[in-house]
Enzyme design. Structure first.
Site: not given
Length: 261
Positions: A2-3, A59, A94, A113, A250
């Site tokens: 999710p950006e 975001k 989830h 997560r 990154r």
DNA sequence: AGTACCACCTGACGGC
DNA sequence: TGCCGTCAGGTGGTAC
């Protein structure tokens, strides 16, 4: 995932499904995701209300609780998404948080997560200010963009800095630099006027096209690097091998021949 | 102000 | 098939 583009797609998904229905119950399974609000308080503000307007900044997604006037704040971490459904067979594995509507449908916030965030705010503008977020990456003119990325360090790190400009993460940072033909480790402060201009234009182009593609790599333009960021991947422009390095800790994918230092 | 690590979680994948 | 290390698109904290 999710950006900015992904969150914009979530926003539109919510807009087309979960608005204007009475909220009967709210539950938060993953308490650690709550920030600045308890599950009980969130439920108290949401129960009996309806989701009205939605807003996105970077975001973050904000959903107004009509009647209450406050806004639910959602951040999706690395793996979060929304799912609206009625039939249990469609339930995601989830379910970190769930809004249940009077008509039996549910809006589930899933974040396998558990890196996301759920909150409540009086209004999105104050939230953005308090969090110190920069302007939304789709909402800057050239001058503002130049200011946002000005500074020391690698340009990729600047693009991803949410306090400077909100919404760009690791993947779209790479994509924007690839489209602008700029090396991810180029010094932000030493970009030419032309490079800054290109970067500004490609930032909007990439984000908008990604939204058009529903943030789905399979639907993105053929010119995108995104589906090729893997070992042995080929540059969609020159056909050469893409390469990965670390920038700001990154993993960064780029084309060494199209993006010279 | 940068950068370099570690941590938070869970799942997927490659190697043995 | 099974176990294990490594890595993943985000953020926040620490220390240099």
């Amino acid at each position: 995932m999710p950006e900015l583009p992904d969150v914009e797609v979530f926003k539109r998904y919510l807009d087309s499904t979960a608005l204007n229905q009475r909220i009967d119950a709210v539950s938060v399974e993953a308490k650690r995701l709550l920030k600045g609000v308890s599950a009980a308080t969130l439920a108290r503000h949401a129960k009996g209300q309806r989701f009205g307007a939605t807003r996105r900044h970077g975001k973050y997604l904000f959903v107004e609780l009509e009647g209450d006037g406050r806004w639910v704040v959602l951040h999706f971490g690395m793996t979060g998404f929304l799912k609206y459904y009625k039939d249990e067979s469609e339930a995601p594995e989830h379910r970190e948080a769930e809004f249940r509507f009077a008509d039996g449908y549910r809006l589930v916030y899933s974040a396998p997560r558990k890196f996301g965030r759920i909150g409540l705010t009086d209004d999105p503008e104050s939230f953005v200010e308090e969090e110190g977020l920069g302007p939304d990456a789709l909402d800057l003119d050239l001058a503002a963009f130049r200011d946002a990325i000005a500074g020391r360090g690698a340009i990729k790190s600047r693009l991803m800095k949410q306090e400077a400009l909100a919404g760009i993460g690791n993947v779209y940072g790479d994509e924007i630099l690839f489209q602008a033909k700029i090396h991810p480790q180029a010094a932000a402060g030493k970009l030419s006027d032309d490079e800054v201009k290109r970067l500004h234009r490609k930032t909007s182009d990439v984000l908008e096209r990604a939204i058009d593609a529903q943030a789905d790599p399979a639907r993105m333009p053929k010119s995108f690097l995104l589906p090729h960021r893997e070992q042995g991947g080929r540059c969609p422009r020159c056909g050469g091998k893409v390469r990965s390095i670390k920038v700001g800790g990154r993993t960064t994918w780029f084309c060494p021949s199209c993006q010279k230092r």
